[in-house]
Write an enzyme that holds these catalytic residues in place. Sequence first.
Site, short mmCIF file in Angstrom:
data_model
loop_
_atom_site.label_atom_id
_atom_site.label_comp_id
_atom_site.label_asym_id
_atom_site.label_seq_id
_atom_site.Cartn_x
_atom_site.Cartn_y
_atom_site.Cartn_z
N ARG A 1 21.27 -33.66 -13.51
CA ARG A 1 19.89 -34.11 -13.29
C ARG A 1 19.67 -35.58 -13.67
O ARG A 1 18.74 -36.22 -13.20
CB ARG A 1 18.93 -33.21 -14.07
CG ARG A 1 18.58 -31.95 -13.35
CD ARG A 1 17.57 -32.17 -12.22
NE ARG A 1 16.21 -32.26 -12.74
CZ ARG A 1 15.49 -33.37 -12.78
NH1 ARG A 1 15.98 -34.50 -12.34
NH2 ARG A 1 14.27 -33.36 -13.26
N TYR B 1 0.44 -21.00 -5.31
CA TYR B 1 0.78 -22.42 -5.23
C TYR B 1 0.17 -23.06 -3.99
O TYR B 1 -0.34 -24.17 -4.03
CB TYR B 1 2.29 -22.62 -5.24
CG TYR B 1 2.85 -22.52 -6.63
CD1 TYR B 1 2.84 -23.61 -7.49
CD2 TYR B 1 3.37 -21.32 -7.11
CE1 TYR B 1 3.34 -23.52 -8.79
CE2 TYR B 1 3.86 -21.21 -8.40
CZ TYR B 1 3.85 -22.32 -9.24
OH TYR B 1 4.34 -22.21 -10.51
N ARG C 1 16.46 -18.10 -14.34
CA ARG C 1 16.57 -19.55 -14.64
C ARG C 1 17.84 -19.87 -15.41
O ARG C 1 17.84 -20.79 -16.24
CB ARG C 1 15.36 -20.03 -15.43
CG ARG C 1 14.06 -19.99 -14.67
CD ARG C 1 13.98 -21.14 -13.67
NE ARG C 1 12.75 -21.07 -12.90
CZ ARG C 1 11.67 -21.78 -13.18
NH1 ARG C 1 11.67 -22.60 -14.19
NH2 ARG C 1 10.59 -21.66 -12.44
#
Length: 356
Positions: free
Chosen positions: A43, A155, A30
């Site tokens: 973002r 998921y 990450r």
Amino acid sequence: MAEAQSDSDHLFLRACRRQPVERTPIWMMRQAGRYLPQYMAVRAKVSFIELCRTPELACEVTLQPIDEFGFDAAILFSDILILLEAMGMELVFAEGGPRMPQPIRDRAQVDALPVPDPEQTMPFVTEAVRLIRKSLAGRVPLIGFAGAPFTLATYAVDGSGANKSFPHTKALMFTDPEAAHALLGKLASSCATYLEAQVAAGAQAVQLFDSWAGILSPRDYREFALRYAKQVIDLLRASPTWRAGGVPIIYFVNGCAPYLEDYATSGADVLGVDWRIDLATVRARVGEGVALQGNLDPTCLFLPPDALRERVREVLDSHGSGPGHIFNLGHGVLPMTDPERVRVMVDSVKSLSQRG
Ligand code: CP3
């Protein structure tokens, strides 16, 4: 700035192959993300999913941590759930994490899932890989990635990571094991095809993220997680691109300590290790045949610089100076991390691991 190097000379790739290195290479799971002000600035303009779907922006944020801290490898900016979306599942990135509003709960739904053609369904991913390679111009290698089948299944079946026991996934495993195995097999084929496409586009290593496999008993780990990670790795090694040379394969299980002997049989070149076990113990139990990646606790980045430097030293000492160590965190960096601590970690690894 570092000279452009040929593929085989890169510190990171040499460490993956357990060849001698002048110092330990470092990258961070990450590493492009919310702890970085530069990332937040991008973002502020686009959503996460738009960012993943826009190669120029994905390229920009992939390079941010390389430019800022001098990591020894870049990792493609994307998400493991993009593959589930390409398989036809609706995907929502909301506050509180990603969600799949229509989870897979039975055999008919499993059978209806396609194995997607990556160039057709996710052209923005391979395009991003090509663009990043061009922008990196040989400075550091680019790592491609996919979720491992079990973690993707958590998921797909539970619909989110909200309940980390993944009760629906486990219910499917135990009430309809054939459906669970059919799902995992399909995910393994999809993962392998997806990673092959990333490598064909220029990825120089690949990592399989089995972030939630650590919730399984040792026997269920073998049957539902390891078996399918191996399937991905075997499919990759049998593919035409691999026969032409191949790239290192990294397999990361968050919470690998209960499974080490099994973990060592995955067929990966590199095993990712979380912080709950020392690298010395892992090395003793998996042997010399594989490189290890890890394993600083991500929350150690909250320590004052001197204490952080000591923790970095402990990780380096735990592996020792033998071949086959890539420094990393034991899991992804947390958004509340101070970027200046990341710099302390990178600089400490570089200075403390210098050989000779
Ligand atoms: O490592 C990198 O820098 C490359 C990019 C990357 C992301 N996700 C970017 C991301 C990678 C390799 C992943 C993998 C991923 N995604 C995993 C496996 C790795 C791991 O950490 O265990 C998992 C389980 C996911 C699913 C996912 N996507 C989660 C749990 C989240 C975070 C939810 C939250 O809000 O905390 C995401 C979103 C996500 N993926 C972000 C980033 C930078 C944050 C999105 C944003 O900008 O808002």
